[in-house]
Design a protein around this motif. Structure first.
Motif, PDB file in Angstrom:
ATOM      1  N   GLY A   9       1.156  -0.963   0.363  1.00 21.25           N
ATOM      2  CA  GLY A   9       0.102  -0.420  -0.423  1.00 21.25           C
ATOM      3  C   GLY A   9       1.079   1.304  -0.096  1.00 21.25           C
ATOM      4  N   ALA A  10       2.098   1.209  -0.130  1.00 19.06           N
ATOM      5  CA  ALA A  10       3.330   2.081   0.244  1.00 19.06           C
ATOM      6  C   ALA A  10       2.687   2.565  -1.315  1.00 19.06           C
ATOM      7  CB  ALA A  10       4.042   2.020   0.222  1.00 19.06           C
ATOM      8  N   PRO A  11       2.645   4.596  -1.306  1.00 21.69           N
ATOM      9  CA  PRO A  11       3.011   4.853  -2.735  1.00 21.69           C
ATOM     10  C   PRO A  11       4.469   4.485  -3.747  1.00 21.69           C
ATOM     11  CG  PRO A  11       2.631   6.049  -0.683  1.00 21.69           C
ATOM     12  CD  PRO A  11       3.072   5.574  -0.467  1.00 21.69           C
ATOM     13  N   LEU A  12       3.804   4.327  -5.187  1.00 21.20           N
ATOM     14  CA  LEU A  12       4.717   4.721  -5.863  1.00 21.20           C
ATOM     15  C   LEU A  12       4.876   4.975  -7.257  1.00 21.20           C
ATOM     16  CD1 LEU A  12       3.752   2.247  -8.384  1.00 21.20           C
ATOM     17  CD2 LEU A  12       3.624   0.629  -6.017  1.00 21.20           C
ATOM     18  N   ILE A  13       5.883   5.123  -7.939  1.00 18.57           N
ATOM     19  CA  ILE A  13       5.846   5.503  -9.261  1.00 18.57           C
ATOM     20  C   ILE A  13       6.308   4.672 -10.174  1.00 18.57           C
ATOM     21  CG2 ILE A  13       7.469   7.592 -10.313  1.00 18.57           C
ATOM     22  CD1 ILE A  13       5.328   9.438  -8.203  1.00 18.57           C
ATOM     23  N   VAL A  14       5.775   4.894 -10.649  1.00 23.57           N
ATOM     24  CA  VAL A  14       5.963   4.060 -12.338  1.00 23.57           C
ATOM     25  C   VAL A  14       7.338   4.799 -13.089  1.00 23.57           C
ATOM     26  CG1 VAL A  14       5.088   3.177 -14.613  1.00 23.57           C
ATOM     27  CG2 VAL A  14       3.799   2.330 -12.431  1.00 23.57           C
ATOM     28  N   GLU A  15       8.346   3.921 -13.487  1.00 23.30           N
ATOM     29  CA  GLU A  15       9.127   4.948 -14.154  1.00 23.30           C
ATOM     30  C   GLU A  15       9.212   4.695 -16.166  1.00 23.30           C
ATOM     31  OE1 GLU A  15      13.130   4.579 -11.747  1.00 23.30           O
ATOM     32  OE2 GLU A  15      12.058   6.681 -10.267  1.00 23.30           O
ATOM     33  N   ARG A  16       8.855   2.808 -16.130  1.00 22.61           N
ATOM     34  CA  ARG A  16       8.963   2.705 -17.523  1.00 22.61           C
ATOM     35  C   ARG A  16       7.590   1.845 -18.226  1.00 22.61           C
ATOM     36  NH1 ARG A  16      11.729  -1.893 -20.267  1.00 22.61           N
ATOM     37  NH2 ARG A  16      13.006  -1.185 -21.726  1.00 22.61           N
ATOM     38  N   VAL A  17       6.822   2.364 -18.286  1.00 23.16           N
ATOM     39  CA  VAL A  17       5.951   1.909 -19.438  1.00 23.16           C
ATOM     40  C   VAL A  17       6.399   1.402 -20.500  1.00 23.16           C
ATOM     41  CG1 VAL A  17       3.613   2.175 -20.183  1.00 23.16           C
ATOM     42  CG2 VAL A  17       4.597   3.500 -18.140  1.00 23.16           C
ATOM     43  N   ARG A  18       6.323  -0.156 -20.898  1.00 22.43           N
ATOM     44  CA  ARG A  18       6.055  -0.302 -22.543  1.00 22.43           C
ATOM     45  C   ARG A  18       5.628  -1.132 -22.594  1.00 22.43           C
ATOM     46  NH1 ARG A  18       6.747  -6.017 -24.016  1.00 22.43           N
ATOM     47  NH2 ARG A  18       6.943  -6.789 -21.859  1.00 22.43           N
ATOM     48  N   LEU A  19       4.859  -0.653 -24.149  1.00 21.62           N
ATOM     49  CA  LEU A  19       3.975  -1.193 -25.137  1.00 21.62           C
ATOM     50  C   LEU A  19       3.568  -2.130 -25.630  1.00 21.62           C
ATOM     51  CD1 LEU A  19       2.832   2.066 -26.898  1.00 21.62           C
ATOM     52  CD2 LEU A  19       1.420   1.601 -24.505  1.00 21.62           C
ATOM     53  N   PRO A  20       3.462  -3.510 -25.455  1.00 27.97           N
ATOM     54  CA  PRO A  20       3.825  -4.813 -25.319  1.00 27.97           C
ATOM     55  C   PRO A  20       3.629  -5.358 -26.954  1.00 27.97           C
ATOM     56  CG  PRO A  20       1.850  -5.439 -24.301  1.00 27.97           C
ATOM     57  CD  PRO A  20       2.116  -3.427 -24.215  1.00 27.97           C
ATOM     58  N   GLU A  21       2.411  -4.903 -27.534  1.00 26.45           N
ATOM     59  CA  GLU A  21       2.961  -5.036 -29.074  1.00 26.45           C
ATOM     60  C   GLU A  21       3.088  -4.340 -30.524  1.00 26.45           C
ATOM     61  OE1 GLU A  21      -0.026  -2.670 -27.449  1.00 26.45           O
ATOM     62  OE2 GLU A  21      -1.046  -4.723 -26.857  1.00 26.45           O
ATOM     63  N   THR A  22       3.930  -3.058 -30.165  1.00 28.94           N
ATOM     64  CA  THR A  22       5.277  -2.765 -30.483  1.00 28.94           C
ATOM     65  C   THR A  22       6.150  -2.955 -29.751  1.00 28.94           C
ATOM     66  OG1 THR A  22       4.640  -0.139 -29.181  1.00 28.94           O
ATOM     67  CG2 THR A  22       3.645  -0.406 -31.314  1.00 28.94           C
ATOM     68  N   ASP A  23       6.349  -2.890 -28.835  1.00 25.67           N
ATOM     69  CA  ASP A  23       8.014  -3.350 -27.813  1.00 25.67           C
ATOM     70  C   ASP A  23       8.147  -2.120 -27.376  1.00 25.67           C
ATOM     71  OD1 ASP A  23       9.444  -5.605 -25.772  1.00 25.67           O
ATOM     72  OD2 ASP A  23      10.386  -5.690 -28.143  1.00 25.67           O
ATOM     73  N   ILE A  24       7.220  -0.700 -27.523  1.00 28.11           N
ATOM     74  CA  ILE A  24       7.845   0.065 -27.075  1.00 28.11           C
ATOM     75  C   ILE A  24       8.031   0.508 -25.721  1.00 28.11           C
ATOM     76  CG2 ILE A  24       7.796   3.180 -28.170  1.00 28.11           C
ATOM     77  CD1 ILE A  24       6.272   2.699 -30.692  1.00 28.11           C
ATOM     78  N   ALA A  25       9.380   1.673 -25.159  1.00 23.99           N
ATOM     79  CA  ALA A  25       9.366   1.316 -23.919  1.00 23.99           C
ATOM     80  C   ALA A  25       9.322   3.030 -23.783  1.00 23.99           C
ATOM     81  CB  ALA A  25       9.991   1.131 -22.985  1.00 23.99           C
ATOM     82  N   ILE A  26       8.124   3.584 -22.580  1.00 24.75           N
ATOM     83  CA  ILE A  26       8.982   4.877 -22.212  1.00 24.75           C
ATOM     84  C   ILE A  26       8.967   5.616 -21.075  1.00 24.75           C
ATOM     85  CG2 ILE A  26       8.098   7.034 -22.396  1.00 24.75           C
ATOM     86  CD1 ILE A  26       5.535   5.535 -24.033  1.00 24.75           C
ATOM     87  N   GLU A  27       9.956   6.238 -20.926  1.00 24.43           N
ATOM     88  CA  GLU A  27      10.634   6.252 -19.108  1.00 24.43           C
ATOM     89  C   GLU A  27      10.515   7.367 -19.235  1.00 24.43           C
ATOM     90  OE1 GLU A  27      14.792   5.181 -18.406  1.00 24.43           O
ATOM     91  OE2 GLU A  27      14.533   3.108 -19.271  1.00 24.43           O
ATOM     92  N   GLY A  28      10.331   7.510 -17.643  1.00 20.76           N
ATOM     93  CA  GLY A  28       9.590   8.781 -17.569  1.00 20.76           C
ATOM     94  C   GLY A  28       9.151   8.635 -15.476  1.00 20.76           C
ATOM     95  N   SER A  29       8.653   9.913 -14.952  1.00 23.33           N
ATOM     96  CA  SER A  29       8.062   9.712 -13.729  1.00 23.33           C
ATOM     97  C   SER A  29       6.374   9.216 -13.789  1.00 23.33           C
ATOM     98  CB  SER A  29       8.480  10.787 -12.843  1.00 23.33           C
ATOM     99  OG  SER A  29       7.977  10.209 -11.720  1.00 23.33           O
TER     100      SER A  29
END
Length: 123
Positions: free
Chosen positions: A16-36
């Motif tokens: 339940g601790a707060p979290l930040i996602v730093e990487r998102v990957r689109l599986p259909e295209t295998d593109i990854a986006i990094e950020g906060s």
């Protein structure tokens, strides 16, 4: 390709601790986006509250049906909904325009002074 991990598993790991996602990957295209990226409000709720809200939506907001599904009383359902609602920030779907935008429209003659005052006062 590795199977995605279940959202509830992540919720258990973070306890339940707060979290930040730093990487998102689109599986259909295998593109990854990094950020906060912050999670949406509903995803920040504990897993059991997420299940409760999903059931509430699925029941079309019927508290009577929620009583049956969860085996609890009307006051218990209402209390839980109130607790969850208190944890959420509601988004203004009709926010007032920025002051600078109103003043620019006034300067261009697109609105009258009375309209500008009304918009700045949120009317």
């Amino acid at each position: 390709m590795a199977k995605a991990k279940d959202w509830q598993e992540l919720t258990k790991l973070t306890e339940g601790a707060p979290l930040i996602v730093e990487r998102v990957r689109l599986p259909e295209t295998d593109i990854a986006i990094e950020g906060s990226f912050e999670l949406p409000q509903l995803a920040r709720l504990p897993a059991d509250d997420q299940v409760f809200i999903a059931a509430f939506v699925k029941s079309h907001g019927s508290i009577k049906e929620m009583e049956q599904v969860f085996g609890v009383s009307y006051p218990t359902v209402k209390a839980r909904l109130n607790r969850i609602a208190a944890a959420l920030e509601f988004v203004d779907t009709n926010p007032a325009p920025p002051k600078s935008e109103v003043l620019e429209r006034l300067a261009r003659g697109e609105i009258t002074a009375a309209q500008a005052i009304a918009e700045l006062e949120g009317k």
